[in-house]
Design a protein around this motif. Sequence first.
Motif, PDB file in Angstrom:
ATOM      1  N   GLY A 263       2.086   7.349 -10.052  1.00 42.84           N
ATOM      2  CA  GLY A 263       1.881   6.983 -11.449  1.00 42.84           C
ATOM      3  C   GLY A 263       2.936   6.065 -12.010  1.00 42.84           C
ATOM      4  O   GLY A 263       2.754   5.507 -13.100  1.00 42.84           O
ATOM      5  N   ASP A 264       4.059   5.911 -11.335  1.00 37.92           N
ATOM      6  CA  ASP A 264       5.078   4.983 -11.807  1.00 37.92           C
ATOM      7  C   ASP A 264       4.618   3.540 -11.595  1.00 37.92           C
ATOM      8  O   ASP A 264       3.802   3.256 -10.716  1.00 37.92           O
ATOM      9  CB  ASP A 264       6.396   5.211 -11.064  1.00 37.92           C
ATOM     10  CG  ASP A 264       7.017   6.553 -11.413  1.00 37.92           C
ATOM     11  OD1 ASP A 264       6.687   7.070 -12.499  1.00 37.92           O
ATOM     12  OD2 ASP A 264       7.808   7.070 -10.601  1.00 37.92           O
ATOM     13  N   GLU A 265       5.189   2.639 -12.391  1.00 38.07           N
ATOM     14  CA  GLU A 265       4.824   1.239 -12.284  1.00 38.07           C
ATOM     15  C   GLU A 265       5.475   0.610 -11.057  1.00 38.07           C
ATOM     16  O   GLU A 265       6.660   0.813 -10.803  1.00 38.07           O
ATOM     17  CB  GLU A 265       5.249   0.480 -13.541  1.00 38.07           C
ATOM     18  CG  GLU A 265       4.506   0.926 -14.798  1.00 38.07           C
ATOM     19  CD  GLU A 265       4.982   0.157 -16.028  1.00 38.07           C
ATOM     20  OE1 GLU A 265       6.034  -0.508 -15.924  1.00 38.07           O
ATOM     21  OE2 GLU A 265       4.316   0.232 -17.064  1.00 38.07           O
TER      22      GLU A 265
ATOM     23  N   LEU B   3      -4.179  -4.670  -9.275  1.00 39.06           N
ATOM     24  CA  LEU B   3      -3.072  -5.373  -9.911  1.00 39.06           C
ATOM     25  C   LEU B   3      -3.441  -5.615 -11.375  1.00 39.06           C
ATOM     26  O   LEU B   3      -4.312  -6.433 -11.679  1.00 39.06           O
ATOM     27  CB  LEU B   3      -2.790  -6.703  -9.211  1.00 39.06           C
ATOM     28  CG  LEU B   3      -1.695  -7.586  -9.824  1.00 39.06           C
ATOM     29  CD1 LEU B   3      -0.344  -6.885  -9.787  1.00 39.06           C
ATOM     30  CD2 LEU B   3      -1.614  -8.931  -9.103  1.00 39.06           C
ATOM     31  N   GLU B   4      -2.783  -4.873 -12.267  1.00 41.47           N
ATOM     32  CA  GLU B   4      -2.988  -5.079 -13.698  1.00 41.47           C
ATOM     33  C   GLU B   4      -2.156  -6.281 -14.125  1.00 41.47           C
ATOM     34  O   GLU B   4      -0.937  -6.305 -13.946  1.00 41.47           O
ATOM     35  CB  GLU B   4      -2.559  -3.847 -14.482  1.00 41.47           C
ATOM     36  CG  GLU B   4      -2.740  -3.983 -15.993  1.00 41.47           C
ATOM     37  CD  GLU B   4      -2.183  -2.798 -16.743  1.00 41.47           C
ATOM     38  OE1 GLU B   4      -2.093  -2.881 -17.980  1.00 41.47           O
ATOM     39  OE2 GLU B   4      -1.832  -1.791 -16.095  1.00 41.47           O
ATOM     40  N   VAL B   5      -2.811  -7.276 -14.689  1.00 40.05           N
ATOM     41  CA  VAL B   5      -2.150  -8.541 -14.990  1.00 40.05           C
ATOM     42  C   VAL B   5      -1.293  -8.410 -16.244  1.00 40.05           C
ATOM     43  O   VAL B   5      -1.785  -8.037 -17.314  1.00 40.05           O
ATOM     44  CB  VAL B   5      -3.185  -9.669 -15.168  1.00 40.05           C
ATOM     45  CG1 VAL B   5      -2.495 -10.980 -15.538  1.00 40.05           C
ATOM     46  CG2 VAL B   5      -4.001  -9.838 -13.886  1.00 40.05           C
ATOM     47  N   GLY B   6       0.009  -8.714 -16.086  1.00 38.34           N
ATOM     48  CA  GLY B   6       0.911  -8.721 -17.229  1.00 38.34           C
ATOM     49  C   GLY B   6       1.154 -10.110 -17.757  1.00 38.34           C
ATOM     50  O   GLY B   6       1.270 -10.328 -18.971  1.00 38.34           O
TER      51      GLY B   6
ATOM     52  N   ALA C 282       0.825  -1.209   0.000  1.00 36.60           N
ATOM     53  CA  ALA C 282       0.000   0.000   0.000  1.00 36.60           C
ATOM     54  C   ALA C 282       0.859   1.259   0.000  1.00 36.60           C
ATOM     55  O   ALA C 282       0.592   2.215  -0.741  1.00 36.60           O
ATOM     56  CB  ALA C 282      -0.930  -0.012   1.209  1.00 36.60           C
ATOM     57  N   GLN C 283       1.895   1.286   0.819  1.00 35.76           N
ATOM     58  CA  GLN C 283       2.711   2.489   0.927  1.00 35.76           C
ATOM     59  C   GLN C 283       3.497   2.750  -0.350  1.00 35.76           C
ATOM     60  O   GLN C 283       3.595   3.895  -0.818  1.00 35.76           O
ATOM     61  CB  GLN C 283       3.663   2.344   2.121  1.00 35.76           C
ATOM     62  CG  GLN C 283       2.934   2.318   3.453  1.00 35.76           C
ATOM     63  CD  GLN C 283       3.877   2.198   4.631  1.00 35.76           C
ATOM     64  OE1 GLN C 283       5.082   2.354   4.491  1.00 35.76           O
ATOM     65  NE2 GLN C 283       3.335   1.924   5.808  1.00 35.76           N
ATOM     66  N   LEU C 284       4.060   1.693  -0.932  1.00 34.80           N
ATOM     67  CA  LEU C 284       4.847   1.889  -2.141  1.00 34.80           C
ATOM     68  C   LEU C 284       3.959   2.305  -3.311  1.00 34.80           C
ATOM     69  O   LEU C 284       4.316   3.190  -4.099  1.00 34.80           O
ATOM     70  CB  LEU C 284       5.599   0.605  -2.484  1.00 34.80           C
ATOM     71  CG  LEU C 284       6.677   0.725  -3.560  1.00 34.80           C
ATOM     72  CD1 LEU C 284       7.739   1.728  -3.139  1.00 34.80           C
ATOM     73  CD2 LEU C 284       7.308  -0.628  -3.843  1.00 34.80           C
TER      74      LEU C 284
END
Length: 283
Positions: free
Chosen positions: A93-95, A158-161, A85-87
């Motif tokens: 906006g960074d991945e 979590l966007e699945v890659g 959560a913190q990170l």
Amino acid sequence: MFRPGIPRTGTDSGGGQPRPVEDVRAPTAAERVRTLVESSVSAVLDIPAARPDEPVPPGHGTPEARAVTDDGDVVLLVPASSPAAQLASRASGDEVTSVMEITDVAPVAVPHRVRGRAWIAGWLTPVAARERRALARLIRERNPEGPADGTAWQLLRLEVGEAYVDDLWGAEAVEPDDFVAAVPDPLAPHEAELLQHLAASHDDQMRTLCGLLGEPGPACAAAGARAVPLSVDRYGMRVRFCGIEGEAAGACFDARFEFPDPVEDVAQLRRAMRLLFEAAAEQ
């Protein structure tokens, strides 16, 4: 016609899960991953950038609840104080690369109880304010018991890659588009209760399934033999036979019993199981 699929025998005596070798109907790898993601089995988040020098407090690497959106993103409910959560909040906006590992453990006592694992790799972001209410409702629908009291929680996406599964069916990679299109098994929410009921209350009937295995049948029915319901899905049931006469000490093998037609709910499953036991009793 019930067609058992019998994999090679004795594979667990040396430390390895029995795997199917006969061509049977099976859920796809994408369906298996989607089923595990939408289940309540244990999951752990690994975020390489957040690995601390000191141990993380218990539970901070474990999502309390999860659900899948129509777009195939995984929504995670995590402690607000967790590294995830913190990170994600500080990333601006960074991945934030993350891997969620899901471990599927059989809900009944059986040798080699871990049935499989799945890994979902992708990018974490905090859920936007405009989406929080809808996604919180989705989490509640999937997890009606709700999170523990006394903890501050945060929703992450979590966007699945990519995804990968290694289970009783085998090991296979899953593409994001296939994950999005996959449908979880309809029996998954009831599987643990069903297997526990079969193991506790229908041991004699489970052992009659030996009669459907052909040549190994009489040995399976010997004193001390066990027939443990290991998994069930819309296509059939897998049973692990242990303590079989003529097998090496401690050896087990799996047999897959297919249903005549895929089942869509518990009522259809009960009918399929009744037919299965009736077929076994006629042997």
